[in-house]
Scaffold this active site. Structure first.
Site, PDB file in Angstrom:
ATOM      1  N   PHE A   1      -4.740  -0.515  -4.024  1.00 28.15           N
ATOM      2  CA  PHE A   1      -5.616  -1.378  -3.961  1.00 28.15           C
ATOM      3  C   PHE A   1      -6.740  -1.165  -2.555  1.00 28.15           C
ATOM      4  O   PHE A   1      -8.618  -1.424  -3.098  1.00 28.15           O
ATOM      5  CB  PHE A   1      -5.840  -3.313  -4.447  1.00 28.15           C
ATOM      6  CG  PHE A   1      -5.466  -3.530  -2.577  1.00 28.15           C
ATOM      7  CD1 PHE A   1      -6.600  -3.976  -1.753  1.00 28.15           C
ATOM      8  CD2 PHE A   1      -4.343  -3.646  -2.053  1.00 28.15           C
ATOM      9  CE1 PHE A   1      -6.723  -3.949  -0.193  1.00 28.15           C
ATOM     10  CE2 PHE A   1      -3.752  -3.963  -0.407  1.00 28.15           C
ATOM     11  CZ  PHE A   1      -4.992  -4.584   0.341  1.00 28.15           C
TER      12      PHE A   1
ATOM     13  N   LYS B   1      -4.072   4.936 -13.683  1.00 22.37           N
ATOM     14  CA  LYS B   1      -3.763   3.290 -13.703  1.00 22.37           C
ATOM     15  C   LYS B   1      -3.955   2.384 -12.646  1.00 22.37           C
ATOM     16  O   LYS B   1      -3.689   2.541 -10.932  1.00 22.37           O
ATOM     17  CB  LYS B   1      -2.148   2.886 -14.109  1.00 22.37           C
ATOM     18  CG  LYS B   1      -2.021   1.514 -13.889  1.00 22.37           C
ATOM     19  CD  LYS B   1      -0.841   1.049 -13.756  1.00 22.37           C
ATOM     20  CE  LYS B   1      -1.252   0.288 -12.224  1.00 22.37           C
ATOM     21  NZ  LYS B   1      -1.919  -0.861 -11.981  1.00 22.37           N
TER      22      LYS B   1
ATOM     23  N   GLU C   1      -4.458  -3.868  -9.851  1.00 24.34           N
ATOM     24  CA  GLU C   1      -5.052  -4.484 -10.819  1.00 24.34           C
ATOM     25  C   GLU C   1      -5.966  -5.710  -9.916  1.00 24.34           C
ATOM     26  O   GLU C   1      -6.196  -6.876 -10.667  1.00 24.34           O
ATOM     27  CB  GLU C   1      -3.659  -5.373 -11.101  1.00 24.34           C
ATOM     28  CG  GLU C   1      -3.134  -6.023 -10.697  1.00 24.34           C
ATOM     29  CD  GLU C   1      -2.096  -5.222  -9.956  1.00 24.34           C
ATOM     30  OE1 GLU C   1      -2.140  -4.128  -9.805  1.00 24.34           O
ATOM     31  OE2 GLU C   1      -0.858  -5.733 -10.283  1.00 24.34           O
TER      32      GLU C   1
ATOM     33  N   SER D   1       2.857   0.931  -1.375  1.00 21.90           N
ATOM     34  CA  SER D   1       3.550   0.319  -0.734  1.00 21.90           C
ATOM     35  C   SER D   1       4.539   1.173   0.021  1.00 21.90           C
ATOM     36  O   SER D   1       5.732   1.995  -2.011  1.00 21.90           O
ATOM     37  CB  SER D   1       3.660  -0.604  -0.855  1.00 21.90           C
ATOM     38  OG  SER D   1       4.114  -1.518  -2.261  1.00 21.90           O
TER      39      SER D   1
ATOM     40  N   CYS E   1      -4.393   3.247   4.699  1.00 23.36           N
ATOM     41  CA  CYS E   1      -3.237   3.514   5.515  1.00 23.36           C
ATOM     42  C   CYS E   1      -3.576   4.177   6.937  1.00 23.36           C
ATOM     43  O   CYS E   1      -2.631   4.805   7.048  1.00 23.36           O
ATOM     44  CB  CYS E   1      -3.430   4.150   4.000  1.00 23.36           C
ATOM     45  SG  CYS E   1      -4.189   5.457   3.667  1.00 23.36           S
TER      46      CYS E   1
ATOM     47  N   GLU F   1       4.708  -2.856   8.179  1.00 27.13           N
ATOM     48  CA  GLU F   1       3.292  -3.464   7.847  1.00 27.13           C
ATOM     49  C   GLU F   1       2.436  -4.142   7.968  1.00 27.13           C
ATOM     50  O   GLU F   1       2.623  -4.695   6.417  1.00 27.13           O
ATOM     51  CB  GLU F   1       3.232  -1.810   6.648  1.00 27.13           C
ATOM     52  CG  GLU F   1       1.585  -1.339   6.284  1.00 27.13           C
ATOM     53  CD  GLU F   1       1.094   0.013   5.068  1.00 27.13           C
ATOM     54  OE1 GLU F   1       2.261  -0.489   4.662  1.00 27.13           O
ATOM     55  OE2 GLU F   1       0.204  -0.236   5.257  1.00 27.13           O
TER      56      GLU F   1
HETATM   57  P1  NAD Z   1       1.446  -1.599  -3.763  1.00 26.68           P
HETATM   58  O1  NAD Z   1       2.368  -0.710  -4.153  1.00 26.68           O
HETATM   59  O2  NAD Z   1       1.344  -3.355  -4.310  1.00 26.68           O
HETATM   60  O3  NAD Z   1       0.211  -1.360  -5.573  1.00 26.68           O
HETATM   61  C1  NAD Z   1       0.065   0.207  -5.481  1.00 26.68           C
HETATM   62  C2  NAD Z   1       0.074   0.454  -6.782  1.00 26.68           C
HETATM   63  O4  NAD Z   1       1.883   0.538  -7.642  1.00 26.68           O
HETATM   64  C3  NAD Z   1      -0.836  -0.346  -7.605  1.00 26.68           C
HETATM   65  O5  NAD Z   1      -1.400   0.230  -8.835  1.00 26.68           O
HETATM   66  C4  NAD Z   1       0.576  -1.645  -8.595  1.00 26.68           C
HETATM   67  O6  NAD Z   1       0.051  -2.044  -9.727  1.00 26.68           O
HETATM   68  C5  NAD Z   1       1.940  -0.654  -8.855  1.00 26.68           C
HETATM   69  N1  NAD Z   1       3.073  -1.645  -9.216  1.00 26.68           N
HETATM   70  C6  NAD Z   1       2.855  -2.881  -7.877  1.00 26.68           C
HETATM   71  N2  NAD Z   1       3.876  -2.958  -7.566  1.00 26.68           N
HETATM   72  C7  NAD Z   1       4.669  -2.448  -8.816  1.00 26.68           C
HETATM   73  C8  NAD Z   1       5.969  -2.684  -9.090  1.00 26.68           C
HETATM   74  N3  NAD Z   1       6.941  -3.141  -9.244  1.00 26.68           N
HETATM   75  N4  NAD Z   1       6.237  -1.241  -9.938  1.00 26.68           N
HETATM   76  C9  NAD Z   1       6.353  -0.475 -10.346  1.00 26.68           C
HETATM   77  N5  NAD Z   1       4.249  -0.862 -10.211  1.00 26.68           N
HETATM   78  C10 NAD Z   1       3.839  -1.524  -9.183  1.00 26.68           C
HETATM   79  O7  NAD Z   1       0.385  -1.306  -2.966  1.00 26.68           O
HETATM   80  P2  NAD Z   1      -1.929  -1.754  -2.590  1.00 26.68           P
HETATM   81  O8  NAD Z   1      -0.660  -3.314  -1.788  1.00 26.68           O
HETATM   82  O9  NAD Z   1      -2.336  -2.121  -3.592  1.00 26.68           O
HETATM   83  O10 NAD Z   1      -1.682  -0.887  -1.756  1.00 26.68           O
HETATM   84  C11 NAD Z   1      -1.294  -1.064  -0.374  1.00 26.68           C
HETATM   85  C12 NAD Z   1      -0.164  -0.117   0.103  1.00 26.68           C
HETATM   86  O11 NAD Z   1      -0.874   0.954  -0.105  1.00 26.68           O
HETATM   87  C13 NAD Z   1      -0.567  -0.558   1.324  1.00 26.68           C
HETATM   88  O12 NAD Z   1       0.841   0.212   2.107  1.00 26.68           O
HETATM   89  C14 NAD Z   1      -0.720   1.310   2.266  1.00 26.68           C
HETATM   90  O13 NAD Z   1      -0.093   1.901   3.123  1.00 26.68           O
HETATM   91  C15 NAD Z   1      -0.484   1.415   1.495  1.00 26.68           C
HETATM   92  N6  NAD Z   1      -1.189   3.566   0.670  1.00 26.68           N
HETATM   93  C16 NAD Z   1      -1.122   4.380   1.178  1.00 26.68           C
HETATM   94  C17 NAD Z   1      -1.844   5.304   1.480  1.00 26.68           C
HETATM   95  C18 NAD Z   1      -1.360   6.933   1.833  1.00 26.68           C
HETATM   96  O14 NAD Z   1      -2.400   7.621   1.280  1.00 26.68           O
HETATM   97  N7  NAD Z   1       0.151   6.830   2.573  1.00 26.68           N
HETATM   98  C19 NAD Z   1      -3.131   5.475   0.668  1.00 26.68           C
HETATM   99  C20 NAD Z   1      -3.436   4.003   0.189  1.00 26.68           C
HETATM  100  C21 NAD Z   1      -2.064   2.796   0.816  1.00 26.68           C
END
Ligand code: NAD
Length: 500
Positions: free
Chosen positions: A153, A177, A180, A230, A285, A385
């Site tokens: 997000f 994808k 959401e 994450s 991030c 985090e």
């Molecule tokens: P998230 O892990 O909740 O979601 C990321 C994606 O995974 C979304 O598209 C989501 O729909 C999907 N998802 C969520 N739950 C899932 C599940 N149980 N099974 C499969 N797919 C699932 O992350 P977020 O809250 O959207 O984003 C924030 C996180 O992203 C933070 O931890 C941040 O550090 C990380 N991030 C990392 C970088 C990087 O370059 N390392 C860059 C941006 C964000």
């Protein structure tokens, strides 16, 4: 209050016309109002999209000339540049970050599209003449087929743009994808690709949650997956995807440390800590969340930071405020809970963002910049985090203690050192176990022509995003050994080929 708008998939260039079995609400975090209802893709929808994408790839893109692909990329670059304000506004409306920051993330994504415009040069292979008598060898890189991008997000436009332009430039069909929580920016960018002349089916947007992600990971025609999110989900996606034979790069969470040595320029360091700690409400991030102060620097540095924090205005990101809301009410409450420090732990909340006033109407998901001193490993404020506007100060006695702290962290995304000592900076860049390092630069996000990625629990897989690593990730190598027949062929020989 207007009723929430339907947001749906964009498949083969058109909005999906089916009826979703499940939907998810989308909010404006600055007002707390529900603005959208998002269709969530089922496994059946995903499988249909993958099949269509594969058909379009074979028919329209797998062998599209580099000239044709480059024309589309240049046209896309122009359209994205022209519409970046519009896309920025969509980001602010669903993510909450302030408008200038939202437009800034589109601009950083645009740089990847510009990098991808050089694809004819980037895909040039090697050629060796006469490796053996009248035998030539050459290497080429070919597209993979259908690839998936699953994004978080916090950068609804930039993170998809880290991957999509390069994947398309390399000749693949892409299924993206988005998160959401803020899905509209990706839909808007996808319409620009169509306008740029990309054949239908080469870029498809599917919205969804775990069901959609699992369906992409299980579908044998999805050849590669770029995931950002994450750490626990990144690990899951990496393990499931690779177990299913896919190429996977899964970028995970972070806990970025900023090490300040006693000889640093403290005004520069204070500006950097505030900008990198609270920009985008700490939902980056590469945000700095742990400020590691080498004594005796902590007290004077904290004074400067508090002074700057006092000038920040938190509120609706469309109003020229400094910092917007968090993405959802649930996330805001979770981040705020870190300000309840355990009694006797030694940690002290110096600035509590729950007590601030906000420049906004309605019931938004706000938490103002917050500062906690004397945080240490073992406390949730250090170990987790937090992903919000909470900056923790960790006091250490020496450079070595600070370095050990950073290297002991399970994360290794970004880090920075602030010092005027070139020798210390050079030691740090050599010794620190982190993928992206800043020297007097707090958010060292690599340019598009370098590659972005962390170490340890911040990235699963071998390839970082964009730059040449991106080109390699979205292509596979082939080496051709060729001889054109002439009368001097050598006849039968069952031995292993040797060059003569
Ligand atoms: P998230 O892990 O909740 O979601 C990321 C994606 O995974 C979304 O598209 C989501 O729909 C999907 N998802 C969520 N739950 C899932 C599940 N149980 N099974 C499969 N797919 C699932 O992350 P977020 O809250 O959207 O984003 C924030 C996180 O992203 C933070 O931890 C941040 O550090 C990380 N991030 C990392 C970088 C990087 O370059 N390392 C860059 C941006 C964000």
């Amino acid at each position: 209050m207007s009723s929430p708008a339907r947001i749906t998939h964009l498949i083969a260039g058109s909005p999906w016309e089916g009826t979703a079995e499940r939907t998810s609400p989308v909010y404006n975090p600055a007002t707390g109002e529900q603005t959208g209802v998002l269709d969530l893709a089922s496994k059946a929808v995903i499988d249909e999209v993958v099949a269509n994408a594969k058909t379009s790839w074979v028919a329209n893109w797998q062998n599209a000339s580099l000239t044709k692909r480059t024309q589309v990329l240049f046209a896309f670059r122009e359209l994205l540049n022209a519409r970046k304000d519009e896309i920025g506004a969509l980001i602010t409306a669903e993510h909450g970050k302030v408008l200038s920051d939202a437009i800034g993330e589109v601009t950083r994504g645009l740089e990847v599209a510009e990098f991808a415009c050089g694809i004819p040069h980037l895909l040039k292979g090697g050629f060796s003449e006469n490796v053996s008598t009248k035998v030539d060898v050459y290497s080429i890189r070919q597209s993979l087929g259908v690839v998936a991008v699953i994004s978080p997000f916090n950068f609804p436009a930039m993170v998809p743009l880290w991957f999509v332009p390069i994947a398309i430039a390399c000749g693949n069909a892409v299924i993206i994808k988005p998160s959401e929580k803020d899905p509209s920016a990706v839909n808007a960018v996808a319409t620009l690709w169509k306008e740029a002349g990309l054949p239908d089916g080469i870029l498809n947007v599917v919205h969804g949650d775990k069901e959609a992600v699992d369906a992409l990971l299980d579908n044998p025609d999805v050849r590669a997956v770029s995931f950002v999110g994450s750490t626990p989900i990144a690990k899951y996606v990496y393990e499931k995807g690779t177990a299913n034979g896919k190429r996977v790069q899964a970028l995970g969470g972070a806990k970025n440390h900023m090490l300040v040595l006693p000889d640093a320029d403290l005004d520069l360091a204070a500006d950097a800590a505030v900008n990198a700690g609270f920009g985008s409400a700490g939902e980056r991030c590469m945000a700095i969340s742990a400020l590691v102060a080498v004594e005796p620097v902590a007290d004077p540095l904290i004074e400067k930071i508090k002074d700057r924090m006092g000038k920040l205005v938190t509120g609706d990101g469309t109003r020229g405020t400094d910092m917007g809301p968090l993405v959802t009410r649930e996330h805001r409450d979770k981040v705020a809970s870190y300000l309840d420090v355990e009694e006797g732990s030694g940690a002290e909340v110096l600035v509590d963002g729950r007590e601030a006033d906000f420049d906004a109407d309605g019931d938004g998901f706000f938490l103002a910049p917050s500062l906690i001193d004397k945080v240490a490993p073992g406390m949730p404020q250090y170990d987790d985090e937090i992903f919000g506007p909470v900056l923790s100060v960790v006091r250490v006695a020496s450079y070595d203690e600070g370095l050990k702290l950073i290297n002991d962290s399970p994360f290794g995304n970004g880090t920075a050192i602030f010092t005027n000592d070139g020798g210390a900076a050079r030691r740090f860049q050599n010794e620190v176990e982190v993928g992206m390092v800043g020297i007097n630069v707090p958010i060292p996000v690599p340019m598009a022509y370098f590659s972005f990625g962390g170490w340890k629990a911040s990235l699963f897989g071998d390839s970082h995003a964009h730059g040449m690593e991106g080109v390699h990730f979205f292509t596979r190598g082939k080496v051709v050994t060729s001889r054109w027949l002439d009368p001097s062929h050598g006849g039968l020989n069952l031995g292993f080929p040797q060059n003569v």
